[in-house]
Design an enzyme around this catalytic site. Sequence first.
Site, mmCIF file in Angstrom:
data_model
loop_
_atom_site.group_PDB
_atom_site.id
_atom_site.type_symbol
_atom_site.label_atom_id
_atom_site.label_comp_id
_atom_site.label_asym_id
_atom_site.label_seq_id
_atom_site.Cartn_x
_atom_site.Cartn_y
_atom_site.Cartn_z
ATOM 1 N N ASP A 22 -0.519 -0.851 -8.148
ATOM 2 C CA ASP A 22 -0.486 -0.603 -9.590
ATOM 3 C C ASP A 22 0.711 -1.331 -10.201
ATOM 4 O OD1 ASP A 22 -0.233 0.496 -12.166
ATOM 5 O OD2 ASP A 22 -0.897 2.470 -11.511
ATOM 6 N N GLY B 200 -5.444 -1.170 -7.067
ATOM 7 C CA GLY B 200 -4.608 -1.215 -8.247
ATOM 8 C C GLY B 200 -4.608 0.076 -9.050
ATOM 9 N N HIS B 201 -4.380 -0.068 -10.351
ATOM 10 C CA HIS B 201 -4.213 1.064 -11.252
ATOM 11 C C HIS B 201 -5.475 1.923 -11.312
ATOM 12 C CE1 HIS B 201 -2.475 3.225 -14.618
ATOM 13 N NE2 HIS B 201 -3.470 2.901 -15.421
ATOM 14 N N PHE B 202 -6.618 1.293 -11.515
ATOM 15 C CA PHE B 202 -7.892 2.015 -11.593
ATOM 16 C C PHE B 202 -8.477 2.157 -10.191
ATOM 17 C CE2 PHE B 202 -7.635 1.155 -16.111
ATOM 18 C CZ PHE B 202 -8.271 2.257 -16.678
#
Length: 287
Positions: free
Chosen positions: A236, A262-264
């Site tokens: 992230d 990552g973030h999602f």
Amino acid sequence: MSVTYHAMTVGKVEMFYRQAGPVDAPVILLLHGFPTAGHMFRDLIPQLAARYRVIAPDLPGFGNTKAPARGEFDYTFENLARVIDEFIEALKLDRYALYVFDYGAPTGFRIALKRPEKVTAIISQNGNAYLEGLSDAWGPWQTYWREPTAEHREACRESLAPATIRDWQYLHGADPSRVSPDGYTLDIAYMARPGAEEIQLDLILDYRSNVALYPSFQGYFREKQPPFLAAWGKNDPAFLPAGANAYRRDLPKAEVHLLDTGHFALETHATEIGNLILKFLERVISR
């Protein structure tokens, strides 16, 4: 199992929410983040709904929830938490586990501070509550917090651009072949609606109130010791793995998993996260 879709009026807000699972099962409340909506849980809900009642509202200013325009409604995190708290009360949810992601974390943690007796467990997926979790990418936002000028507000607008949503929010640190374009395409469309950017810029400025509350959130963790699972995309660019590990400082029994995405994280690791949640809740929540 089937997902159903509903609307409920809470004050001046028409809350849209998704629901699945037995109505008499333990509740999991899924709180999404920026710049998305409850659709981010589309792959997770079917996994959880066989055992739990799963409810995923769209926050005011996001998705299909209909809230008043700026000037008639203050888009602050305190107001987001207030509306969600009233939504919870309207549904008569006496006990629930919180799944918090991104903006959903300070929203959910505010509710936990107010009603700690109702929270059975917390799952944080890249939902931060510690300064060490903030990357250097927060620079423009932090400048805006310190000096909320028109120039600094405009500098934050890049965070709302289609390329930023796609390449930075969704694809950075993830295997792009596993990221469906449906999610970021819908989020980009939401952001293109009239007035959406100004609402989001208001929330960007108010995010400083969340950082100011970090000590209170941490005090809640230390005092109440809620069962806690962190399932974190370790790549992230906004919320660093240090933010996930920091929970152990106040919650020694916290379970922390760093996933190679990552973030999602749900876009690529929904099955893995679903399995972690089911095993975790089986241990900490009694049916």
